[in-house]
Design a protein around this motif. Structure first.
Motif, short mmCIF file in Angstrom:
data_model
loop_
_atom_site.label_atom_id
_atom_site.label_comp_id
_atom_site.label_asym_id
_atom_site.label_seq_id
_atom_site.Cartn_x
_atom_site.Cartn_y
_atom_site.Cartn_z
N ALA A 196 -1.18 -3.72 -10.45
CA ALA A 196 -0.88 -4.41 -9.18
C ALA A 196 -1.51 -5.79 -9.12
N ASP A 197 -2.78 -5.91 -9.55
CA ASP A 197 -3.44 -7.22 -9.49
C ASP A 197 -2.75 -8.22 -10.42
N ALA A 198 -2.36 -7.74 -11.59
CA ALA A 198 -1.69 -8.63 -12.56
C ALA A 198 -0.34 -9.09 -12.00
N GLU A 199 0.39 -8.17 -11.40
CA GLU A 199 1.70 -8.51 -10.83
C GLU A 199 1.54 -9.51 -9.68
N THR A 200 0.58 -9.25 -8.82
CA THR A 200 0.35 -10.12 -7.66
C THR A 200 -0.06 -11.53 -8.11
N LEU A 201 -0.94 -11.57 -9.11
CA LEU A 201 -1.37 -12.88 -9.65
C LEU A 201 -0.20 -13.64 -10.24
N GLY B 82 1.84 -7.21 -2.13
CA GLY B 82 0.63 -6.92 -2.91
C GLY B 82 -0.13 -5.74 -2.36
N THR B 83 -0.21 -5.63 -1.03
CA THR B 83 -0.92 -4.50 -0.41
C THR B 83 -0.21 -3.19 -0.75
N ALA C 57 -2.84 -3.88 -4.75
CA ALA C 57 -3.70 -4.96 -5.26
C ALA C 57 -5.00 -5.01 -4.47
N SER C 58 -6.02 -5.60 -5.09
CA SER C 58 -7.33 -5.71 -4.46
C SER C 58 -7.26 -6.57 -3.20
N LEU D 137 -8.65 -10.03 -3.82
CA LEU D 137 -7.72 -10.90 -4.55
C LEU D 137 -6.66 -11.43 -3.58
N LEU D 138 -6.12 -10.54 -2.76
CA LEU D 138 -5.06 -10.94 -1.83
C LEU D 138 -5.55 -12.01 -0.86
#
Ligand SMILES: Nc1ncnc2c1ncn2[C@@H]1O[C@H](COP(=O)(O)OP(=O)(O)O)[C@@H](O)[C@H]1O
Ligand SMILES: Cc1cn([C@H]2C[C@H](O)[C@@H](COP(=O)(O)OP(=O)(O)O)O2)c(=O)[nH]c1=O
Length: 207
Positions: A56-61, A99-100, A104-105, A108-109
């Protein structure tokens, strides 16, 4: 004048953007999808859509990176005059809502939302709200869907709820996307006019 239209897939963002362009008689007007606006973003989007098991974090970034690159490319026209209209299909809200739901973190968001907010001076943001099952039914009719659009009405409803929570915290106006498009566009045009008036420009220049 930079206007951002947020909402789940199938909420009517592209249709609304087209309507706003048609109503804008005071100068140049264009609408862009900030993810796909650059070759870099388009390539990143293709990679995201093709990926399986992306964290999720990678995708959001990756999504945020595509959007931030567009902000950089728009640098020359960073502050378009009030007579010029630039409509963005999604910006910071999408990073938070999608992202949520992706998991994702929150740290990070928050950081990415701040980066996006600082990267472009968006004048008016609206959330076009439709229930997940309505969005899903519209997308089904359209055929050709990306991988976020095949996750179903339940998924779109979860993203919708995150969008509504975000809009409430950020005081983003929520437009009922189940109204006919002329009504939806009229309500957004009114918000744009109010913003132009608040900036001190003459109403002659507003939508
Ligand atoms: N207010 C509306 N009422 C009924 N149908 C709509 C409305 N807005 C959009 N649609 C239809 O829903 C579908 C998705 O609209 P679109 O603008 O592509 O959404 P998005 O860009 O948010 O994914 C299209 O077939 C469009 O004609
Ligand atoms: C995780 C995440 C997903 N998404 C989803 C929503 C869209 O389905 C897709 C973004 O693709 P995009 O090219 O912006 O829009 P669309 O396919 O809706 O025309 O990815 C984001 O836009 N941002 C995000 O941060």
């Amino acid at each position: 004048m930079i206007v951002c239209v947020e909402g789940v897939n199938g909420s009517g963002k592209t249709t609304l953007a087209g309507a706003l362009l048609g109503m804008w008689t005071y100068g140049h007007a264009r609408a862009i999808d900030p993810v796909q606006h650059t070759v870099f973003g388009d390539t990143v989007r293709t990679a995201i859509m093709a990926a399986t098991g992306l964290m999720a974090d990678a995708e959001t970034l990756a999504f945020a990176s595509a959007r931030l690159h567009t902000a950089g490319m728009l640098a020359a026209t960073r502050c378009p005059p009030m007579t010029e209209l630039l409509v963005l299909e999604r910006w910071a809200g999408a990073v938070v809502a999608y992202g949520t739901v992706a998991g994702a973190s929150p740290f990070l968001l928050r950081a990415l939302e701040g980066s996006l907010a600082g990267a472009l001076p968006v004048d008016v943001t609206v959330l076009v709200d439709v229930p997940g099952d309505v969005a899903e039914a519209r997308l089904k009719r359209l055929g050709d869907r990306n991988r976020f659009e095949t996750l179903g009405g339940g998924y779109l409803e979860r993203v919708r709820r995150q969008y509504l929570a975000w809009a409430s915290i950020r005081q983003v106006p929520v437009i009922n996307g189940q109204q006919d498009m002329a009504t939806v566009a009229g309500q957004v045009a009114r918000l744009i006019s109010d913003r132009v008036a608040a900036s001190g420009h003459t109403t002659k220049e507003s939508a």
